[in-house]
Design a protein around this motif. Structure first.
Motif, PDB file in Angstrom:
ATOM      1  N   ASP A  11      -9.405  36.150 -20.838  1.00 24.91           N
ATOM      2  CA  ASP A  11      -8.997  34.773 -20.461  1.00 24.91           C
ATOM      3  C   ASP A  11      -7.312  34.520 -19.682  1.00 24.91           C
ATOM      4  OD1 ASP A  11      -9.714  31.985 -19.792  1.00 24.91           O
ATOM      5  OD2 ASP A  11      -8.811  31.475 -21.628  1.00 24.91           O
ATOM      6  N   PHE A  12      -7.272  33.562 -18.951  1.00 31.57           N
ATOM      7  CA  PHE A  12      -5.819  33.438 -18.360  1.00 31.57           C
ATOM      8  C   PHE A  12      -4.984  32.561 -19.459  1.00 31.57           C
ATOM      9  CE2 PHE A  12      -8.373  34.695 -14.718  1.00 31.57           C
ATOM     10  CZ  PHE A  12      -7.502  35.751 -14.299  1.00 31.57           C
ATOM     11  N   SER A  13      -5.382  32.541 -20.667  1.00 27.72           N
ATOM     12  CA  SER A  13      -4.638  31.917 -21.722  1.00 27.72           C
ATOM     13  C   SER A  13      -4.785  32.704 -22.920  1.00 27.72           C
ATOM     14  CB  SER A  13      -5.183  30.569 -21.897  1.00 27.72           C
ATOM     15  OG  SER A  13      -6.432  30.440 -22.523  1.00 27.72           O
ATOM     16  N   THR A  14      -3.610  32.524 -23.570  1.00 29.46           N
ATOM     17  CA  THR A  14      -3.538  32.916 -25.052  1.00 29.46           C
ATOM     18  C   THR A  14      -4.608  32.664 -25.878  1.00 29.46           C
ATOM     19  OG1 THR A  14      -1.104  33.371 -25.077  1.00 29.46           O
ATOM     20  CG2 THR A  14      -2.091  33.399 -27.079  1.00 29.46           C
ATOM     21  N   LEU A  15      -5.410  33.724 -26.611  1.00 30.86           N
ATOM     22  CA  LEU A  15      -6.410  33.003 -27.365  1.00 30.86           C
ATOM     23  C   LEU A  15      -6.004  33.173 -28.899  1.00 30.86           C
ATOM     24  CD1 LEU A  15      -9.587  34.309 -25.691  1.00 30.86           C
ATOM     25  CD2 LEU A  15      -8.821  32.146 -25.597  1.00 30.86           C
ATOM     26  N   VAL A  16      -6.385  32.368 -29.432  1.00 28.10           N
ATOM     27  CA  VAL A  16      -6.237  32.500 -31.242  1.00 28.10           C
ATOM     28  C   VAL A  16      -7.385  32.801 -31.895  1.00 28.10           C
ATOM     29  CG1 VAL A  16      -5.496  31.136 -33.065  1.00 28.10           C
ATOM     30  CG2 VAL A  16      -4.316  30.694 -31.079  1.00 28.10           C
ATOM     31  N   TYR A  17      -7.517  33.822 -32.823  1.00 27.65           N
ATOM     32  CA  TYR A  17      -8.647  34.161 -33.424  1.00 27.65           C
ATOM     33  C   TYR A  17      -8.175  34.345 -34.846  1.00 27.65           C
ATOM     34  CZ  TYR A  17     -13.317  36.466 -33.809  1.00 27.65           C
ATOM     35  OH  TYR A  17     -14.683  36.404 -33.910  1.00 27.65           O
ATOM     36  N   CYS A  18      -9.212  34.509 -35.574  1.00 26.53           N
ATOM     37  CA  CYS A  18      -9.074  34.807 -37.043  1.00 26.53           C
ATOM     38  C   CYS A  18      -9.453  36.135 -37.794  1.00 26.53           C
ATOM     39  CB  CYS A  18      -9.607  33.691 -37.972  1.00 26.53           C
ATOM     40  SG  CYS A  18     -11.218  33.214 -37.527  1.00 26.53           S
ATOM     41  N   ARG A  19      -8.389  36.626 -38.376  1.00 27.15           N
ATOM     42  CA  ARG A  19      -8.750  37.999 -38.966  1.00 27.15           C
ATOM     43  C   ARG A  19     -10.226  38.130 -39.762  1.00 27.15           C
ATOM     44  NH1 ARG A  19      -3.260  37.150 -39.063  1.00 27.15           N
ATOM     45  NH2 ARG A  19      -2.247  39.016 -38.286  1.00 27.15           N
ATOM     46  N   THR A  20     -10.342  36.846 -40.511  1.00 28.89           N
ATOM     47  CA  THR A  20     -11.636  37.042 -41.526  1.00 28.89           C
ATOM     48  C   THR A  20     -12.900  37.080 -40.705  1.00 28.89           C
ATOM     49  OG1 THR A  20     -11.430  34.371 -41.175  1.00 28.89           O
ATOM     50  CG2 THR A  20     -10.363  35.443 -43.256  1.00 28.89           C
ATOM     51  N   GLU A  21     -12.919  36.335 -39.291  1.00 36.40           N
ATOM     52  CA  GLU A  21     -14.035  36.384 -38.359  1.00 36.40           C
ATOM     53  C   GLU A  21     -14.265  37.951 -37.831  1.00 36.40           C
ATOM     54  OE1 GLU A  21     -16.449  34.296 -38.058  1.00 36.40           O
ATOM     55  OE2 GLU A  21     -15.670  33.159 -39.748  1.00 36.40           O
ATOM     56  N   TRP A  22     -13.013  38.439 -37.549  1.00 38.59           N
ATOM     57  CA  TRP A  22     -13.155  39.862 -37.082  1.00 38.59           C
ATOM     58  C   TRP A  22     -13.431  40.710 -38.124  1.00 38.59           C
ATOM     59  CZ3 TRP A  22      -8.364  42.665 -34.271  1.00 38.59           C
ATOM     60  CH2 TRP A  22      -8.804  43.514 -33.720  1.00 38.59           C
ATOM     61  N   SER A  23     -13.219  40.623 -39.214  1.00 45.40           N
ATOM     62  CA  SER A  23     -13.601  41.567 -40.285  1.00 45.40           C
ATOM     63  C   SER A  23     -15.146  41.427 -40.509  1.00 45.40           C
ATOM     64  CB  SER A  23     -12.729  40.890 -41.692  1.00 45.40           C
ATOM     65  OG  SER A  23     -13.564  41.690 -42.749  1.00 45.40           O
ATOM     66  N   ASN A  40      -2.730  35.838 -32.543  1.00 41.05           N
ATOM     67  CA  ASN A  40      -2.704  35.503 -31.415  1.00 41.05           C
ATOM     68  C   ASN A  40      -3.089  36.711 -30.329  1.00 41.05           C
ATOM     69  OD1 ASN A  40      -1.947  32.599 -31.294  1.00 41.05           O
ATOM     70  ND2 ASN A  40       0.269  33.410 -31.352  1.00 41.05           N
ATOM     71  N   VAL A  41      -4.005  36.672 -29.332  1.00 40.07           N
ATOM     72  CA  VAL A  41      -4.295  37.752 -28.341  1.00 40.07           C
ATOM     73  C   VAL A  41      -3.600  37.101 -27.020  1.00 40.07           C
ATOM     74  CG1 VAL A  41      -5.822  39.383 -27.412  1.00 40.07           C
ATOM     75  CG2 VAL A  41      -6.058  38.385 -29.754  1.00 40.07           C
ATOM     76  N   SER A  42      -2.792  37.720 -26.409  1.00 36.31           N
ATOM     77  CA  SER A  42      -2.034  37.282 -25.220  1.00 36.31           C
ATOM     78  C   SER A  42      -3.172  37.480 -24.003  1.00 36.31           C
ATOM     79  CB  SER A  42      -0.768  38.009 -24.754  1.00 36.31           C
ATOM     80  OG  SER A  42      -1.082  39.383 -24.624  1.00 36.31           O
ATOM     81  N   ALA A  43      -2.709  36.584 -22.926  1.00 40.38           N
ATOM     82  CA  ALA A  43      -3.888  36.323 -21.790  1.00 40.38           C
ATOM     83  C   ALA A  43      -3.892  37.727 -21.322  1.00 40.38           C
ATOM     84  CB  ALA A  43      -3.102  35.395 -21.071  1.00 40.38           C
ATOM     85  N   THR A  44      -4.791  37.613 -20.361  1.00 40.13           N
ATOM     86  CA  THR A  44      -5.257  38.830 -19.503  1.00 40.13           C
ATOM     87  C   THR A  44      -4.274  39.030 -18.495  1.00 40.13           C
ATOM     88  OG1 THR A  44      -6.900  39.960 -18.088  1.00 40.13           O
ATOM     89  CG2 THR A  44      -6.744  37.989 -17.566  1.00 40.13           C
ATOM     90  N   GLY A  45      -4.041  40.391 -18.327  1.00 46.89           N
ATOM     91  CA  GLY A  45      -2.646  40.610 -17.393  1.00 46.89           C
ATOM     92  C   GLY A  45      -1.466  40.723 -18.011  1.00 46.89           C
ATOM     93  N   ALA A  64      -4.735  46.570 -13.125  1.00 52.93           N
ATOM     94  CA  ALA A  64      -3.331  46.290 -13.623  1.00 52.93           C
ATOM     95  C   ALA A  64      -2.462  45.714 -12.611  1.00 52.93           C
ATOM     96  CB  ALA A  64      -2.777  47.144 -14.500  1.00 52.93           C
ATOM     97  N   SER A  65      -2.779  46.049 -11.240  1.00 54.68           N
ATOM     98  CA  SER A  65      -1.655  45.364 -10.241  1.00 54.68           C
ATOM     99  C   SER A  65      -1.954  44.207  -9.890  1.00 54.68           C
ATOM    100  CB  SER A  65      -2.013  46.403  -9.097  1.00 54.68           C
ATOM    101  OG  SER A  65      -3.106  46.362  -8.564  1.00 54.68           O
ATOM    102  N   THR A  66      -3.207  43.467 -10.529  1.00 55.60           N
ATOM    103  CA  THR A  66      -3.715  42.158  -9.927  1.00 55.60           C
ATOM    104  C   THR A  66      -2.748  41.079 -10.686  1.00 55.60           C
ATOM    105  OG1 THR A  66      -5.936  42.873  -9.501  1.00 55.60           O
ATOM    106  CG2 THR A  66      -5.545  40.437  -9.824  1.00 55.60           C
ATOM    107  N   PRO A  67      -1.947  40.458  -9.964  1.00 51.05           N
ATOM    108  CA  PRO A  67      -1.147  39.452 -10.878  1.00 51.05           C
ATOM    109  C   PRO A  67      -1.803  38.333 -11.598  1.00 51.05           C
ATOM    110  CG  PRO A  67      -1.134  38.912  -8.497  1.00 51.05           C
ATOM    111  CD  PRO A  67      -1.808  39.880  -8.569  1.00 51.05           C
ATOM    112  N   ALA A  68      -1.483  38.037 -12.886  1.00 46.85           N
ATOM    113  CA  ALA A  68      -1.994  37.118 -13.730  1.00 46.85           C
ATOM    114  C   ALA A  68      -1.875  35.749 -13.314  1.00 46.85           C
ATOM    115  CB  ALA A  68      -1.635  37.116 -15.003  1.00 46.85           C
ATOM    116  N   LEU A  69      -3.032  34.897 -13.349  1.00 44.31           N
ATOM    117  CA  LEU A  69      -2.960  33.437 -12.924  1.00 44.31           C
ATOM    118  C   LEU A  69      -2.157  32.815 -13.820  1.00 44.31           C
ATOM    119  CD1 LEU A  69      -6.735  33.006 -11.883  1.00 44.31           C
ATOM    120  CD2 LEU A  69      -4.690  33.626 -10.314  1.00 44.31           C
ATOM    121  N   ALA A  70      -1.599  31.461 -13.471  1.00 46.86           N
ATOM    122  CA  ALA A  70      -0.783  30.794 -14.244  1.00 46.86           C
ATOM    123  C   ALA A  70      -1.632  30.625 -15.617  1.00 46.86           C
ATOM    124  CB  ALA A  70      -0.511  29.313 -13.603  1.00 46.86           C
ATOM    125  N   LYS A  71      -0.730  30.805 -16.693  1.00 45.13           N
ATOM    126  CA  LYS A  71      -1.304  30.789 -18.162  1.00 45.13           C
ATOM    127  C   LYS A  71      -1.524  29.119 -18.493  1.00 45.13           C
ATOM    128  CE  LYS A  71       0.611  35.272 -18.952  1.00 45.13           C
ATOM    129  NZ  LYS A  71       1.196  35.438 -17.524  1.00 45.13           N
TER     130      LYS A  71
END
Length: 186
Positions: free
Chosen positions: A137-149, A111-116, A58-65
């Motif tokens: 990933d170093f970017s926010t990911l968009v996923y769907c509830r139906t696929e997770w289900s 949305n699932v925010s970026a790592t870090g 957790a101490s590693t700074p996130a790269l540019a998103k």
């Protein structure tokens, strides 16, 4: 670094070294995990949801998103953990149904925010079933509830004690994210 970590994780799973992913009692472990907030979802508000940060360091700074990326429906490779002792399929069905309920009442995408960041891991639990989506990933990911289900249902039935498994995970083919289903003690 994160891709290398996930690759190592997948190799450990393939060789049945699921202890790297599952701590004592079947609870997934995560170095330096910090819960940002919790809530309940579903028609009966009985599925606990935690938003947290899950990083190896957790101490590693996130790269540019980068801008967000929609990975809904993206392919993933599935692995089951052994030996047997997975979550109750009926408990996992409650989570799957809560995800479908929210997809109809809140929206399909989330949305699932970026790592870090404080919320790169979303965990859901009901009874013996625990599932989470982890963004590496170093970017926010968009996923769907139906696929997770669908993944929760699939992993809880195909990676079940009847098939000599104790849950499993599905790792994105590009290794930016994964969904895991495991058994927890209640």
């Amino acid at each position: 670094m994160k891709v290398f970590w996930l690759f190592s994780l997948v190799l450990a799973t393939i060789t049945a070294a699921s202890a790297a992913l599952v701590g004592s009692g079947g609870v997934p472990t995560c170095a330096n995990e910090q819960v940002a907030y919790e809530t309940y979802i579903g028609k009966d508000h009985n599925v606990k949801v935690s938003y947290s940060q899950c990083d190896e360091d957790a101490s590693t700074p996130a790269l540019a998103k980068r801008q967000s990326s929609n990975v809904c429906g993206a392919a993933c490779n599935t692995f089951c953990f052994t030996p047997a002792g997975g979550p109750s399929a009926s408990d996992c069905n409650v989570i799957a149904d809560a995800l479908l309920y929210d997809s109809q009442n809140i929206g399909v995408l989330f949305n699932v925010s970026a790592t870090g960041t404080p919320t790169n891991k979303i965990t859901m639990q009901y009874g013996t079933c625990l599932t989470y989506f982890l963004n590496q990933d170093f970017s926010t990911l968009v996923y769907c509830r139906t696929e997770w289900s669908k993944l929760v249902t699939w992993l809880s039935t195909d990676c079940a004690p009847a098939n000599n498994a104790q849950g499993g995970l599905c790792v994105a083919t590009d290794q930016r994210w994964y969904v895991q289903v495991v058994c927890v003690d209640v």
